[in-house]
Design a protein around this motif. Structure first.
Motif, PDB file in Angstrom:
ATOM      1  N   ARG A   1       0.856  -1.187   0.000  1.00  0.00           N
ATOM      2  CA  ARG A   1       0.000   0.000   0.000  1.00  0.00           C
ATOM      3  C   ARG A   1       0.891   1.235   0.000  1.00  0.00           C
ATOM      4  N   TYR A   2       1.054   1.834  -1.186  1.00  0.00           N
ATOM      5  CA  TYR A   2       1.936   2.993  -1.276  1.00  0.00           C
ATOM      6  C   TYR A   2       1.684   3.817  -2.518  1.00  0.00           C
ATOM      7  N   GLU A   3       1.516   5.095  -2.329  1.00  0.00           N
ATOM      8  CA  GLU A   3       1.462   6.083  -3.407  1.00  0.00           C
ATOM      9  C   GLU A   3       2.199   7.314  -2.885  1.00  0.00           C
ATOM     10  N   PRO A   4       2.937   8.002  -3.645  1.00  0.00           N
ATOM     11  CA  PRO A   4       3.335   7.814  -5.033  1.00  0.00           C
ATOM     12  C   PRO A   4       4.524   6.853  -5.137  1.00  0.00           C
ATOM     13  N   ARG A   5       4.332   5.806  -5.870  1.00  0.00           N
ATOM     14  CA  ARG A   5       5.265   4.691  -5.929  1.00  0.00           C
ATOM     15  C   ARG A   5       6.618   5.043  -6.558  1.00  0.00           C
ATOM     16  N   HIS A   6       6.709   6.129  -7.285  1.00  0.00           N
ATOM     17  CA  HIS A   6       7.984   6.494  -7.922  1.00  0.00           C
ATOM     18  C   HIS A   6       8.967   7.160  -6.952  1.00  0.00           C
ATOM     19  N   TYR A   7       8.510   7.674  -5.821  1.00  0.00           N
ATOM     20  CA  TYR A   7       9.398   8.372  -4.886  1.00  0.00           C
ATOM     21  C   TYR A   7      10.575   7.533  -4.392  1.00  0.00           C
ATOM     22  N   PRO A   8      10.353   6.297  -3.946  1.00  0.00           N
ATOM     23  CA  PRO A   8      11.528   5.554  -3.465  1.00  0.00           C
ATOM     24  C   PRO A   8      12.549   5.286  -4.569  1.00  0.00           C
ATOM     25  N   HIS A   9      12.086   5.157  -5.813  1.00  0.00           N
ATOM     26  CA  HIS A   9      13.032   4.999  -6.926  1.00  0.00           C
ATOM     27  C   HIS A   9      13.857   6.270  -7.089  1.00  0.00           C
ATOM     28  N   MET A  10      13.204   7.422  -6.975  1.00  0.00           N
ATOM     29  CA  MET A  10      13.916   8.702  -7.055  1.00  0.00           C
ATOM     30  C   MET A  10      14.949   8.811  -5.933  1.00  0.00           C
ATOM     31  N   ASN A  11      14.541   8.444  -4.726  1.00  0.00           N
ATOM     32  CA  ASN A  11      15.455   8.536  -3.587  1.00  0.00           C
ATOM     33  C   ASN A  11      16.626   7.563  -3.727  1.00  0.00           C
ATOM     34  N   LEU A  12      16.342   6.361  -4.209  1.00  0.00           N
ATOM     35  CA  LEU A  12      17.436   5.412  -4.446  1.00  0.00           C
ATOM     36  C   LEU A  12      18.391   5.948  -5.512  1.00  0.00           C
ATOM     37  N   ALA A  13      17.841   6.540  -6.543  1.00  0.00           N
ATOM     38  CA  ALA A  13      18.685   7.134  -7.584  1.00  0.00           C
ATOM     39  C   ALA A  13      19.593   8.203  -6.975  1.00  0.00           C
ATOM     40  N   ARG A  14      19.049   9.015  -6.089  1.00  0.00           N
ATOM     41  CA  ARG A  14      19.852  10.052  -5.425  1.00  0.00           C
ATOM     42  C   ARG A  14      20.985   9.427  -4.610  1.00  0.00           C
ATOM     43  N   VAL A  15      20.674   8.341  -3.889  1.00  0.00           N
ATOM     44  CA  VAL A  15      21.698   7.655  -3.099  1.00  0.00           C
ATOM     45  C   VAL A  15      22.805   7.139  -4.019  1.00  0.00           C
ATOM     46  N   TYR A  16      22.413   6.421  -5.059  1.00  0.00           N
ATOM     47  CA  TYR A  16      23.398   5.850  -5.976  1.00  0.00           C
ATOM     48  C   TYR A  16      24.223   6.945  -6.651  1.00  0.00           C
ATOM     49  N   LEU A  17      23.584   8.051  -6.971  1.00  0.00           N
ATOM     50  CA  LEU A  17      24.285   9.170  -7.580  1.00  0.00           C
ATOM     51  C   LEU A  17      25.349   9.723  -6.627  1.00  0.00           C
ATOM     52  N   MET A  18      24.978   9.899  -5.364  1.00  0.00           N
ATOM     53  CA  MET A  18      25.914  10.415  -4.363  1.00  0.00           C
ATOM     54  C   MET A  18      27.078   9.450  -4.131  1.00  0.00           C
ATOM     55  N   LYS A  19      26.820   8.172  -4.347  1.00  0.00           N
ATOM     56  CA  LYS A  19      27.861   7.163  -4.146  1.00  0.00           C
ATOM     57  C   LYS A  19      28.669   6.913  -5.431  1.00  0.00           C
ATOM     58  N   GLY A  20      28.326   7.629  -6.507  1.00  0.00           N
ATOM     59  CA  GLY A  20      29.054   7.462  -7.764  1.00  0.00           C
ATOM     60  C   GLY A  20      28.655   6.221  -8.545  1.00  0.00           C
ATOM     61  N   GLN A  21      27.522   5.617  -8.191  1.00  0.00           N
ATOM     62  CA  GLN A  21      27.024   4.424  -8.873  1.00  0.00           C
ATOM     63  C   GLN A  21      26.018   4.864  -9.942  1.00  0.00           C
ATOM     64  N   TYR A  22      26.541   5.419 -11.027  1.00  0.00           N
ATOM     65  CA  TYR A  22      25.702   6.062 -12.025  1.00  0.00           C
ATOM     66  C   TYR A  22      24.778   5.093 -12.756  1.00  0.00           C
ATOM     67  N   LYS A  23      25.236   3.906 -13.056  1.00  0.00           N
ATOM     68  CA  LYS A  23      24.368   2.950 -13.771  1.00  0.00           C
ATOM     69  C   LYS A  23      23.197   2.513 -12.897  1.00  0.00           C
ATOM     70  N   ASP A  24      23.464   2.285 -11.600  1.00  0.00           N
ATOM     71  CA  ASP A  24      22.376   1.947 -10.680  1.00  0.00           C
ATOM     72  C   ASP A  24      21.400   3.119 -10.552  1.00  0.00           C
ATOM     73  N   ALA A  25      21.945   4.325 -10.506  1.00  0.00           N
ATOM     74  CA  ALA A  25      21.096   5.521 -10.421  1.00  0.00           C
ATOM     75  C   ALA A  25      20.204   5.629 -11.658  1.00  0.00           C
ATOM     76  N   LEU A  26      20.790   5.378 -12.828  1.00  0.00           N
ATOM     77  CA  LEU A  26      20.017   5.451 -14.068  1.00  0.00           C
ATOM     78  C   LEU A  26      18.894   4.414 -14.084  1.00  0.00           C
ATOM     79  N   LEU A  27      19.182   3.208 -13.617  1.00  0.00           N
ATOM     80  CA  LEU A  27      18.163   2.151 -13.558  1.00  0.00           C
ATOM     81  C   LEU A  27      16.983   2.586 -12.681  1.00  0.00           C
ATOM     82  N   GLU A  28      17.275   3.186 -11.528  1.00  0.00           N
ATOM     83  CA  GLU A  28      16.206   3.632 -10.630  1.00  0.00           C
ATOM     84  C   GLU A  28      15.412   4.786 -11.227  1.00  0.00           C
ATOM     85  N   ILE A  29      16.085   5.680 -11.927  1.00  0.00           N
ATOM     86  CA  ILE A  29      15.378   6.781 -12.583  1.00  0.00           C
ATOM     87  C   ILE A  29      14.463   6.244 -13.676  1.00  0.00           C
TER      88      ILE A  29
END
Length: 159
Positions: A106-134
């Motif tokens: 039970r969750y809306e808006p479902r895209h937010y955690p993907h955005m947040n994960l992308a931000r984490v991966y971006l900060m960690k320099g994991q660009y491909k993982d960030a792109l996948l989450e975006i």
């Protein structure tokens, strides 16, 4: 719906209005009154959100944990804990919470955690993982402009 639940819901709605108006202390009082009458995962989560707006991320996390105790299928507190941990610079701790938000029933808006994960991966320099989450965020919310902006930034970093 029982009368106590209805009264708690009315207080929750008043709290949200105060919250959206930037009256965080008033919102917290109303959330607490709602919880005192009939505790819900939503009231605890939103009260945590109000505390986060005041910069008290530890209190916000504590309230989200209470929300999860009441309703482990409600995804918002998982995402919120992840975002508060990001704000505290605790990136690795944020990841499992965000992944739990993604799989919550039970969750809306479902895209937010993907955005947040992308931000984490971006900060960690994991660009491909960030792109996948975006890409996941865009698939879930094609009109969400911040996802498209972040996607372009990540693609520029990959080139």
């Amino acid at each position: 719906m029982k009368e106590v639940e209805r009264d708690a819901r009315e207080l929750l709605e008043k709290a949200l209005k105060a919250h959206m108006a930037g009256q965080f202390e008033k919102a917290i009082e109303l959330y607490q009154k709602s919880i005192d009458i009939y505790p819900t995962a939503e009231a605890y989560t939103y009260m945590g959100w109000a505390y986060s707006m005041l910069g008290d991320f530890e209190k916000a996390i504590e309230l989200c944990l209470k929300a999860i105790e009441i309703d482990p299928e409600f995804g918002n507190p998982y995402n919120d804990i992840g975002s508060y941990l990001i704000a505290l610079g605790r990136l690795d701790e944020a990841v499992p919470w965000l992944k739990k938000a993604i799989t919550a029933k039970r969750y809306e808006p479902r895209h937010y955690p993907h955005m947040n994960l992308a931000r984490v991966y971006l900060m960690k320099g994991q660009y491909k993982d960030a792109l996948l989450e975006i890409e996941n965020a865009i698939r879930l919310a094609p009109d969400y402009k911040p996802a498209h902006v972040l996607r372009h930034q990540i693609l520029a970093m990959l080139n």
